[in-house]
Design a protein around this motif. Structure first.
Motif, PDB file in Angstrom:
ATOM      1  N   VAL A   1       0.725  -1.444  -0.199  1.00 25.87           N
ATOM      2  CA  VAL A   1      -0.194  -0.367   0.150  1.00 25.87           C
ATOM      3  C   VAL A   1       1.067   1.781  -0.324  1.00 25.87           C
ATOM      4  CG1 VAL A   1      -2.173   1.464   1.129  1.00 25.87           C
ATOM      5  CG2 VAL A   1      -2.122  -1.234   1.031  1.00 25.87           C
ATOM      6  N   PHE A   2       1.646   1.349   0.885  1.00 28.36           N
ATOM      7  CA  PHE A   2       2.760   2.174   0.974  1.00 28.36           C
ATOM      8  C   PHE A   2       3.323   2.264  -0.850  1.00 28.36           C
ATOM      9  CE2 PHE A   2       6.168   5.297   2.556  1.00 28.36           C
ATOM     10  CZ  PHE A   2       5.129   6.247   3.039  1.00 28.36           C
ATOM     11  N   ILE A   3       4.651   1.693  -0.739  1.00 29.35           N
ATOM     12  CA  ILE A   3       5.178   1.826  -1.909  1.00 29.35           C
ATOM     13  C   ILE A   3       4.013   2.228  -3.118  1.00 29.35           C
ATOM     14  CG2 ILE A   3       6.128   0.620  -3.723  1.00 29.35           C
ATOM     15  CD1 ILE A   3       7.613  -1.033  -1.267  1.00 29.35           C
ATOM     16  N   PHE A   4       3.029   1.816  -3.278  1.00 25.65           N
ATOM     17  CA  PHE A   4       2.021   2.219  -4.028  1.00 25.65           C
ATOM     18  C   PHE A   4       1.485   3.469  -4.245  1.00 25.65           C
ATOM     19  CE2 PHE A   4       0.508  -2.703  -5.852  1.00 25.65           C
ATOM     20  CZ  PHE A   4       1.094  -1.503  -7.320  1.00 25.65           C
ATOM     21  N   TYR A   5       0.911   3.534  -3.088  1.00 26.75           N
ATOM     22  CA  TYR A   5       0.539   5.632  -2.465  1.00 26.75           C
ATOM     23  C   TYR A   5       1.944   6.220  -2.999  1.00 26.75           C
ATOM     24  CZ  TYR A   5      -4.164   4.292  -2.860  1.00 26.75           C
ATOM     25  OH  TYR A   5      -5.526   4.373  -2.558  1.00 26.75           O
ATOM     26  N   LEU A   6       2.742   5.722  -2.271  1.00 27.49           N
ATOM     27  CA  LEU A   6       4.098   6.525  -2.831  1.00 27.49           C
ATOM     28  C   LEU A   6       4.044   6.752  -4.549  1.00 27.49           C
ATOM     29  CD1 LEU A   6       7.178   5.999  -0.844  1.00 27.49           C
ATOM     30  CD2 LEU A   6       5.808   7.770  -0.932  1.00 27.49           C
ATOM     31  N   VAL A   7       4.608   5.860  -5.272  1.00 23.26           N
ATOM     32  CA  VAL A   7       4.410   5.770  -6.817  1.00 23.26           C
ATOM     33  C   VAL A   7       3.322   6.920  -7.394  1.00 23.26           C
ATOM     34  CG1 VAL A   7       4.078   4.625  -9.082  1.00 23.26           C
ATOM     35  CG2 VAL A   7       5.343   3.851  -6.976  1.00 23.26           C
ATOM     36  N   ILE A   8       2.015   6.263  -6.587  1.00 24.29           N
ATOM     37  CA  ILE A   8       0.921   7.188  -7.742  1.00 24.29           C
ATOM     38  C   ILE A   8      -0.053   8.857  -7.173  1.00 24.29           C
ATOM     39  CG2 ILE A   8      -1.879   7.518  -7.271  1.00 24.29           C
ATOM     40  CD1 ILE A   8      -1.280   5.316  -9.382  1.00 24.29           C
ATOM     41  N   SER A   9       1.485   8.617  -5.799  1.00 19.86           N
ATOM     42  CA  SER A   9       1.069  10.165  -5.690  1.00 19.86           C
ATOM     43  C   SER A   9       2.050  11.037  -6.386  1.00 19.86           C
ATOM     44  CB  SER A   9       1.574   9.962  -4.406  1.00 19.86           C
ATOM     45  OG  SER A   9       0.494   9.235  -2.964  1.00 19.86           O
ATOM     46  N   ILE A  10       3.487  10.152  -6.864  1.00 21.22           N
ATOM     47  CA  ILE A  10       4.263  11.266  -7.760  1.00 21.22           C
ATOM     48  C   ILE A  10       3.522  11.238  -9.187  1.00 21.22           C
ATOM     49  CG2 ILE A  10       6.674  10.610  -8.944  1.00 21.22           C
ATOM     50  CD1 ILE A  10       6.951   9.501  -6.734  1.00 21.22           C
ATOM     51  N   ILE A  11       3.297  10.186  -9.723  1.00 19.39           N
ATOM     52  CA  ILE A  11       2.502  10.106 -11.047  1.00 19.39           C
ATOM     53  C   ILE A  11       0.970  11.063 -10.810  1.00 19.39           C
ATOM     54  CG2 ILE A  11       1.543   9.188 -12.823  1.00 19.39           C
ATOM     55  CD1 ILE A  11       3.145   6.702 -11.811  1.00 19.39           C
ATOM     56  N   GLU A  12       0.481  10.970  -9.670  1.00 22.18           N
ATOM     57  CA  GLU A  12      -1.130  12.031  -9.789  1.00 22.18           C
ATOM     58  C   GLU A  12      -0.132  13.352  -9.476  1.00 22.18           C
ATOM     59  OE1 GLU A  12      -5.182  11.372  -7.592  1.00 22.18           O
ATOM     60  OE2 GLU A  12      -2.811  11.295  -6.486  1.00 22.18           O
ATOM     61  N   ASP A  13       0.823  13.892  -8.728  1.00 20.51           N
ATOM     62  CA  ASP A  13       1.598  15.364  -8.718  1.00 20.51           C
ATOM     63  C   ASP A  13       1.974  15.352  -9.715  1.00 20.51           C
ATOM     64  OD1 ASP A  13       0.144  14.664  -6.213  1.00 20.51           O
ATOM     65  OD2 ASP A  13       1.482  15.299  -4.787  1.00 20.51           O
ATOM     66  N   SER A  14       2.149  14.657 -11.053  1.00 16.45           N
ATOM     67  CA  SER A  14       3.175  15.314 -11.566  1.00 16.45           C
ATOM     68  C   SER A  14       1.814  15.973 -12.654  1.00 16.45           C
ATOM     69  CB  SER A  14       4.097  14.210 -11.913  1.00 16.45           C
ATOM     70  OG  SER A  14       3.220  13.351 -12.205  1.00 16.45           O
ATOM     71  N   GLY A  15       1.077  15.379 -12.940  1.00 19.37           N
ATOM     72  CA  GLY A  15       0.422  15.835 -14.305  1.00 19.37           C
ATOM     73  C   GLY A  15      -0.238  14.482 -15.100  1.00 19.37           C
ATOM     74  N   TYR A  16       0.920  13.995 -14.769  1.00 12.24           N
ATOM     75  CA  TYR A  16       1.104  12.798 -15.768  1.00 12.24           C
ATOM     76  C   TYR A  16      -0.197  11.341 -15.895  1.00 12.24           C
ATOM     77  CZ  TYR A  16       2.241   8.691 -18.896  1.00 12.24           C
ATOM     78  OH  TYR A  16       2.454   8.215 -20.160  1.00 12.24           O
ATOM     79  N   LEU A  17      -0.269  11.282 -14.924  1.00 12.30           N
ATOM     80  CA  LEU A  17      -1.922  10.209 -14.243  1.00 12.30           C
ATOM     81  C   LEU A  17      -3.417  10.858 -15.608  1.00 12.30           C
ATOM     82  CD1 LEU A  17      -2.572   8.365 -12.903  1.00 12.30           C
ATOM     83  CD2 LEU A  17      -3.815   9.663 -11.624  1.00 12.30           C
ATOM     84  N   THR A  18      -2.958  11.873 -16.160  1.00 13.98           N
ATOM     85  CA  THR A  18      -4.226  12.883 -16.653  1.00 13.98           C
ATOM     86  C   THR A  18      -4.427  11.702 -18.225  1.00 13.98           C
ATOM     87  OG1 THR A  18      -3.627  14.391 -16.589  1.00 13.98           O
ATOM     88  CG2 THR A  18      -4.891  14.184 -15.272  1.00 13.98           C
ATOM     89  N   ARG A  19      -2.897  12.072 -18.252  1.00 18.33           N
ATOM     90  CA  ARG A  19      -2.722  11.890 -19.713  1.00 18.33           C
ATOM     91  C   ARG A  19      -2.158  10.377 -19.695  1.00 18.33           C
ATOM     92  NH1 ARG A  19      -0.526  16.547 -18.618  1.00 18.33           N
ATOM     93  NH2 ARG A  19      -0.928  18.279 -19.562  1.00 18.33           N
ATOM     94  N   ALA A  20      -2.159   9.790 -18.951  1.00 18.73           N
ATOM     95  CA  ALA A  20      -2.289   7.867 -18.620  1.00 18.73           C
ATOM     96  C   ALA A  20      -3.855   7.738 -19.061  1.00 18.73           C
ATOM     97  CB  ALA A  20      -1.829   7.390 -17.906  1.00 18.73           C
ATOM     98  N   ALA A  21      -4.711   8.554 -18.432  1.00 20.43           N
ATOM     99  CA  ALA A  21      -6.293   8.258 -18.583  1.00 20.43           C
ATOM    100  C   ALA A  21      -6.625   8.470 -20.525  1.00 20.43           C
ATOM    101  CB  ALA A  21      -6.527   8.755 -17.684  1.00 20.43           C
ATOM    102  N   PHE A  22      -6.383   9.758 -20.557  1.00 17.30           N
ATOM    103  CA  PHE A  22      -6.254   9.954 -22.004  1.00 17.30           C
ATOM    104  C   PHE A  22      -6.198   8.717 -23.429  1.00 17.30           C
ATOM    105  CE2 PHE A  22      -4.186  12.563 -26.309  1.00 17.30           C
ATOM    106  CZ  PHE A  22      -5.838  12.442 -26.533  1.00 17.30           C
ATOM    107  N   LEU A  23      -4.787   8.368 -22.655  1.00 21.17           N
ATOM    108  CA  LEU A  23      -4.250   7.310 -23.952  1.00 21.17           C
ATOM    109  C   LEU A  23      -4.565   5.935 -23.793  1.00 21.17           C
ATOM    110  CD1 LEU A  23      -0.588   8.086 -23.762  1.00 21.17           C
ATOM    111  CD2 LEU A  23      -1.960   8.491 -25.225  1.00 21.17           C
TER     112      LEU A  23
END
Lengths: 620, 225
Positions: free
Chosen positions: A337-359
């Motif tokens: 849980v912790f490692i995942f949330y670290l990674v996901i928070s990085i991706i989320e805060d960097s703004g990449y998550l929305t690009r991934a969703a688009f693709l």
């Protein structure tokens, strides 16, 4: 409501509300679930001149007119005047779009402070805003801030506690709309904002709704546009004019746009796939490594010393169960849980998550979901718990349900341990992959069926691309930590209770009684001996425990000595498909409710038994 | 087809609205300092080539235009007068619709394009003086972008990077979020990215917004001029 002054942060998504909230409030932030919704509200306290002020972080919204849970929640809070002061946070780089919400909020006539955030970025883009003029136009104080650097944060509270004025700004609507609103206010003795709301959403069956509906229909006939469209257009035009009036643009040299790489099919999609693989590898390696560390730490320093105590029967059974529950909880929480949330928070805060969703939008469509659905799916390979927690990101309940079912079925790392520990090591690699193939086939089929039968409308994806920026490490850790504690909070009690019960049952001999009862069925249906069925039962605590228990009950680590290849294969398949672990069920209940949690559990149990039975028939 | 009558050296001519649009277009192209060739005219007017050729011949027959060079045309004094009159009517009407009646700029221009062919000179004069007395003179009075309302097509039929204007959004009730984000009639937008499956990223009010194909297909737009 308390007697304290209550302030609420309101604004579009990702304008830095949470950042401001975190700056202003210290420890003791409370995440509360607003009654009757799945929306989380953050509440915290600010100490100012020896007075406590309550600060609420309202969910980010684009408008107050929508039907989403967040919008309905915020609208209700404003309507009931549950807060004393509003702190409207605007993104200075997108002033026009942000003013649209501000104009709506201003109609509720609640004292307001306007925070113009990200003025440093606006400056980089060559946007110069006349704060005094903006303040004069809105009729409430305006304060420029840079939340990411903590600039001007204290001044927000200064202004909020200094009796800020009620905004005076008001949109001149189309004269038919104005006339309709005027007549509604007169006839029903309501506020202008209530009258406008009634025109936009004539809900209910009272006289007001009837009159509003009638007036609305007349306006619609005349304009060929619904009152909502007219009002929205007026607001947009007004905010456009206002933004233009207070903004001066200086040309700046164009900056390199990363989106030329990230959102194109090539190389965007390969980058996305590479990223997913990296995340998965990180889970399989780092997660497994730390889990191993934690589990053996518990074995060495908790279980062994505890067993050495030689406590009398029942105390030993209960104590051991508690330690096993803690071991299971920590073994999932910290590594996965912790490692995942670290990674996901990085991706989320960097703004990449929305690009991934688009693709990913297109592939997720097949399952009746949208691009955002890729996030839980990917997380599911690591651990179902954080994956289910991320289901919240999806827009509609329909998508949340589909995603929850599929995530529960995706083989998480614990199930991978079962597959690799039983099938790969005793039967062979090809057989191990065939287990994956069976599971994926079932996930795929379930997804397609669900997208057809799940109730609820399917809306398209309308997703704002958040700006790309370098995430702040402290915010990332804080976010991951908050989610980790959330997980521990919901999963730990359940793990403890169920583990203690299993321990007591075992002590009382109920487990072997169960084994005696289940043996004929298990042999008849799955072709598995009774102790294998008991092992499956222990898988509820933690999926790998099924594997570990099997070895313990079989009395040997060489499982091929006691079970045939076919039996091992069936055991692994059933274990992988069978009921999700107790932590997963806990999160399911929390995220989509008891009914669906029970349905999903029953579905997976049935699926596991049916597939196991079919395999038995097919292979013997 | 709407007709209106011009008096020129005691002769009565009937002009169709297409011919009027044609004269107006030639005037516009000339004002831009370019030679009005058939190609340029075609690109301004969304009408079949055949009917434009007929209209061109008719205008030449009426001595409103004369051929210039190999493929260009030139307005005769009479043609220029007629063209200027249509342009003026458009400007006055657009201004009236926009400033006095409060229509959207887009809608006002579109409506003016239709009304300009039917309205008499007297009414236009009266309307103009009425507005001058009100002090409501439009900016950009006299210049127009209408000759053809550029074709409105589904958003996804446009290439990346083209400046567009939203013409309409189908079933707006289902897509309130679009309205909230500013995707409304008349809003200037650009397609930032288009994938082969027709998912798009559009830029509205300085923000990038990703839309799945079924949402993108509900939005219609036209090229911004």
């Amino acid at each position: 409501m308390t007697g304290r002054l209550s302030c609420a942060l309101i604004g579009n998504p990702s304008v830095g509300k949470s950042l401001i909230f975190n700056h202003l409030t210290g420890l003791g932030v409370e995440v509360s679930n607003y009654p009757g919704t799945t929306v989380d509200l953050m509440r915290g306290n600010v100490c100012f001149q020896r007075e406590m002020i309550e600060l609420v972080d309202l969910p980010g919204i684009y408008s107050l007119e929508g039907e989403s849970e967040e919008e309905t929640l915020v609208r209700g809070i404003l309507n009931r005047k549950e807060v004393d002061i509003l702190i409207a946070v605007l993104d200075a780089t997108h002033l026009e779009r942000n003013l649209y919400l501000l104009l709506q909020v201003a109609e509720y006539k609640i004292p307001m402070v306007v925070v113009l955030n990200m003025v440093d970025e606006a400056e980089k883009f060559g946007i110069e805003i006349d704060y005094d003029l903006l303040s004069e136009k809105i009729g409430s104080p305006v304060i420029p801030t840079v939340a990411s650097e903590g600039k001007n944060m204290e001044a927000i509270i200064d202004l909020a506690t200094g009796n800020p004025s009620i905004p005076t700004i008001s949109v001149p609507y189309d004269h038919h709309v104005e006339a309709a609103a005027r007549s509604l206010t007169k006839v029903f003795g309501i506020e202008r904002s209530d009258a406008l709301q009634a025109l936009v959403r004539p809900e209910g069956s009272d006289d007001l709704a009837d009159s509003a509906q009638g007036l609305g229909a007349e306006i619609e006939k005349r304009h060929n546009m619904t009152p909502h469209q007219i009002i929205a257009t007026n607001r947009h035009n007004f905010s456009h004019a206002l933004a233009e009036e207070v903004t001066r643009l200086h040309s700046r040299p164009p900056r390199f746009d990363l989106d030329t790489i990230l959102t194109r099919a090539f190389p965007g999609i390969p980058i996305l796939i590479a990223l997913i693989i990296v995340i998965l590898l990180l889970v399989f390696t780092a997660g497994a490594f730390f889990e191993d560390l934690i589990v053996s730490f518990f074995d060495l320093y908790a279980i062994e010393p505890f067993l050495a105590l030689n406590l009398p029967g029942i105390a030993s059974a209960i104590g051991l169960s508690v330690i096993i529950a803690l071991q299971a909880g920590m073994g999932i929480a910290f590594p996965y849980v912790f490692i995942f949330y670290l990674v996901i928070s990085i991706i989320e805060d960097s703004g990449y998550l929305t690009r991934a969703a688009f693709l990913a939008d297109r592939s997720m469509h097949r399952f009746g979901m949208h691009g955002q659905g890729i996030i839980p799916m990917v997380l599911g390979f690591g651990c179902s718990v954080p994956a289910l927690m991320s289901v919240r990101l999806l827009a509609t309940r329909r998508e949340r349900i589909i995603a929850s079912v599929l995530v529960t079925m995706i083989p998480c790392s614990a199930r991978t341990v079962v597959i690799s520990g039983i099938v790969a090591s005793f039967i062979g690699l090809a057989a191990a992959f065939s287990v994956y193939a069976i599971v994926f086939l079932l996930v795929f089929a379930t997804g397609i069926v669900l997208s057809k039968v799940t109730p609820g409308q399917q809306f398209g994806m309308i997703l704002e691309m958040s700006a790309l920026r370098v995430p702040r490490p402290d915010m990332v850790v804080k976010k991951a930590w908050t989610r980790l504690s959330e997980f521990l909070f919901i999963a730990m009690p359940l793990l403890l209770v169920s583990s203690v019960f299993l321990g007591i049952f075992e002590y009382l001999g109920l487990v072997s009684a169960f084994q005696d009862i289940i043996t004929p069925y298990s042999e008849a249906v799955l072709g598995l001996p009774g102790f294998a069925a008991t092992a499956l039962l222990f898988g509820i605590l933690r999926k790998e425990m099924a594997f570990e228990t099997l070895a313990v009950l079989a009395g040997t680590a060489d499982l091929s000595a006691v079970l045939s290849g076919v039996q091992l294969y069936i055991f692994a398949v059933v274990c992988v498909l069978f009921i999700p672990c107790i932590s997963t069920i806990a999160v399911l209940i929390r995220e989509i409710g008891k009914r669906w949690a029970i349905l999903i559990s029953l579905y997976t149990v049935a699926l596991g038994i049916i597939v196991g039975a079919l395999l038995k028939i097919g292979m013997t | 087809m709407a007709y209106y009558i011009i008096y020129d050296s005691d002769t009565l001519y009937m002009q169709t609205s297409l011919e009027e649009d044609l004269l107006e277009t030639i005037l516009l192209i000339q004002q831009d300092g370019e030679v009005p060739t058939q190609e340029r005219i075609l690109s301004h007017l969304s009408q079949p080539e055949a009917s434009i050729s007929t209209a061109l011949e008719q205008c030449m027959h009426l001595d409103l235009i004369i051929p210039e060079g190999s493929s260009g045309y030139h307005l005769t004094p009479a043609g220029r007068r007629a063209a200027e009159m249509v342009a003026r009517k458009h400007a006055v009407l657009e201004c009236f619709l926009k400033e006095t009646l409060g229509l959207e700029a887009e809608a006002a221009s579109r409506e003016a394009c239709l009304l300009e062919h039917d309205i008499s000179e007297e009414t236009i004069e009266a309307l103009d003086s009425f507005m001058q007395s009100k002090g409501g003179r439009c900016r950009g009075h006299g210049r127009r972008s209408c000759p053809t309302p550029q074709e409105s097509r589904p958003l996804i039929s446009f290439p990346e990077g083209e400046p567009l204007t939203v013409t309409f959004v189908r079933c707006p009730g289902r897509h309130r979020r679009l309205i909230d984000l500013g995707v409304i009639e008349g809003e200037p937008i650009t397609i930032r990215r288009k994938l082969h499956n027709e998912a798009v990223v559009i830029s509205v009010k300085g923000c990038d917004i990703a839309l799945s194909p079924e949402v993108a297909s509900e939005i219609h737009a036209r090229r911004r001029v």
